[in-house]
Design a protein around this motif. Structure first.
Motif, short mmCIF file in Angstrom:
data_model
loop_
_atom_site.label_atom_id
_atom_site.label_comp_id
_atom_site.label_asym_id
_atom_site.label_seq_id
_atom_site.Cartn_x
_atom_site.Cartn_y
_atom_site.Cartn_z
N ASN A 206 40.67 36.89 42.46
CA ASN A 206 40.19 37.94 43.37
C ASN A 206 40.84 39.29 43.13
N LEU A 207 41.01 39.61 41.87
CA LEU A 207 41.46 40.95 41.48
C LEU A 207 40.43 41.58 40.53
N GLY A 236 38.86 33.93 40.60
CA GLY A 236 38.14 33.74 41.85
C GLY A 236 36.68 33.38 41.61
N PRO A 237 35.99 32.88 42.63
CA PRO A 237 34.59 32.45 42.44
C PRO A 237 33.69 33.57 41.93
N GLY A 238 33.89 34.79 42.40
CA GLY A 238 33.04 35.90 41.97
C GLY A 238 33.39 36.40 40.58
N GLU A 239 34.44 35.81 39.99
CA GLU A 239 34.91 36.27 38.67
C GLU A 239 34.66 35.22 37.59
N SER A 240 34.00 34.12 37.99
CA SER A 240 33.97 32.97 37.09
C SER A 240 33.10 33.18 35.86
N GLY A 241 32.29 34.25 35.87
CA GLY A 241 31.50 34.52 34.67
C GLY A 241 32.30 35.29 33.61
N LEU A 242 33.47 35.78 33.95
CA LEU A 242 34.17 36.70 33.04
C LEU A 242 34.98 36.03 31.93
#
Ligand SMILES: C[S@@+](CC[C@H](N)C(=O)[O-])C[C@H]1O[C@@H](n2cnc3c(N)ncnc32)[C@H](O)[C@@H]1O
Length: 421
Positions: A206-207, A236-242
């Motif tokens: 989440n950063l 974090g979940p919203g970063e899992s594509g990176l």
């Protein structure tokens, strides 16, 4: 105090340069409010005077950073991440080094220590380094007295095991606190750790969502230099594509958002990858990197080391489709994730979790309208779905819908209060 929009851009640029913050991710109003608060605190009449003051006073730059960062965190946020960590470490050589960057107010690194004790590891088996760019958050973390908002999960049994009542809140036992060492540091600034040892597990959760694409690449290159060849990276979940765009593959732990280096997953290429990691470490500790944040002379790690874009293993979609959808989303296989979620819907009817997962995949692809639609459907079916609320809020903030984001913040804080009893 009113703040002119034109000149706010200068401060947005400065914050981006100092800590990587993309103003689009938090919304322009967050930055405007922070500027107004800091000008009032220093009794300065306008932005021009504040700009001059900032340039001359390092401590004020820190105050501004403390004002704009988002400290949102709680104990055992995404519990599967901590399970993936203990599983990853089992059977490996001890002692382990773990890193929580950013650690915010300390809930994450203390959760790491608690999870390792619960898994049977001894104090001598591990150390946890915890880093954050906010002095205010670190002071809170070191005091370590937590209120109800820090305990949001359904299962709070860990509080009985690891905390004592203290000054109106709860404090982790000495045994837990002694495992964690806090350091002020900036993921994008001068190297925080100058020793040559690498971390076995890095939590960077989440950063990255607060950075633009280019800065995300720089941040992942930095993390790559700190993570051991066979280490585990948790985002974090919203970063899992990176991570899969930067030399990682999924560790295939549903809902843990856990990754390993692509080269570690393929035994033949481990050695070249180690050599590249050594080069990256040298680049990171070169004199040019020891001052303020400067444009990084490092290309994203994967571009130099992986022969082709890594292909993560295709998840098993024949079993539980929702588990498969999570695993595929986790692996950055968004089309597969959506297909599996649709199969689940066809078989069992619409579900909040499936809508949320599909929303996440669109979000990772920057398809904002589609993502928002899916999150809203999830919330229609399950108004208390925290992750859908949190992700929709971030999305609205990015789009500048401040009223919408505030409404979701209120819903989330009401949920936090309810969940603590
Ligand atoms: C939303 S919290 C995440 C905390 C925790 N990892 C979690 O997932 O619950 C984001 C934290 O990132 C910190 N932060 C922002 N920019 C940073 C940077 N460039 N380097 C280190 N920490 C940063 C903020 O101070 C804030 O405490």
């Amino acid at each position: 105090m009113m703040v002119e929009t034109g000149t706010v851009r200068h401060f947005e640029g400065l914050l981006q340069e100092m800590i990587g913050l993309s103003s689009a991710s938090v919304g322009a109003s967050v930055i405007r409010h922070a500027l107004a608060r800091r000008m009032a605190a220093r009794a300065l009449p306008d932005l021009h005077a504040y700009w001059t003051y900032l340039k001359e006073h390092r401590d004020e730059r820190q105050e501004l950073i403390d004002c704009v960062v988002v400290p949102e965190t709680w104990f055992f946020r995404d519990p599967e991440a901590f399970g993936a960590m203990t599983e990853h470490l089992r059977g490996r050589e001890r002692p382990f080094r773990l890193l929580s960057l950013p650690c915010s107010t300390g809930e994450e690194p203390y959760s790491i220590a608690m999870a390792l004790f619960d898994a049977g590891f001894a104090a001598a088996d591990f150390t946890v380094d915890a880093v954050d760019v906010s002095t205010r958050n670190l002071a809170y973390a070191e005091r370590a007295v937590y209120g109800r908002n820090s305990f949001r999960g359904a299962d709070l049994a860990f509080r009985e095991r690891h905390f004592e009542a203290f000054e109106g809140g709860f404090r982790p036992h000495d045994r837990v606190r002694q495992q964690v060492r806090f350091t002020l540091g900036n993921l994008l600034g001068p190297a925080v750790f100058t020793d040559r040892q690498h971390f076995d597990v890095v939590f960077c959760r989440n950063l990255l969502i607060y950075f633009d694409r280019e800065t995300q690449g720089q941040a992942l290159a930095r993390l790559n230099g700190m993570l051991a060849a066979h280490g585990l990276l948790l985002v974090g979940p919203g970063e899992s594509g990176l991570p899969s765009l930067h030399g990682y593959v999924s560790a295939r732990r549903p809902r843990a958002f856990a990754f390993v280096k692509a080269a570690a997953a393929s035994p033949v290429s481990v050695e070249p990858e180690r050599a590249a990691a050594r080069r990256t470490t040298r680049a990171l500790s070169a004199p040019a990197m020891q001052g303020r944040r400067v444009p990084m002379p490092i290309k994203p790690f994967a571009r130099r080391t992986a022969p082709v874009e890594p292909v993560p293993p295709v998840p098993d979609v024949t079993g539980d489709d929702l588990t498969a959808a999570r695993a595929a989303a986790d692996a950055g296989l968004f089309a597969e994730a959506r297909k599996a979620a649709e199969r689940h819907a066809a078989q069992y009817g619409p579900s909040a979790e499936a809508f949320y997962l599909v929303g996440l995949t669109y979000d990772a692809e920057n398809e904002e309208a589609q993502a928002a639609g899916q999150y809203r459907k999830a919330l229609y079916l399950a108004p208390d779905h925290r992750e859908a609320l949190a992700h929709l809020r971030l999305l609205l903030q990015r789009q500048g819908d401040e009223a919408g984001a505030r409404a979701l913040t209120r819903r989330l804080s009401r949920l936090g209060e309810k969940g603590d009893t």
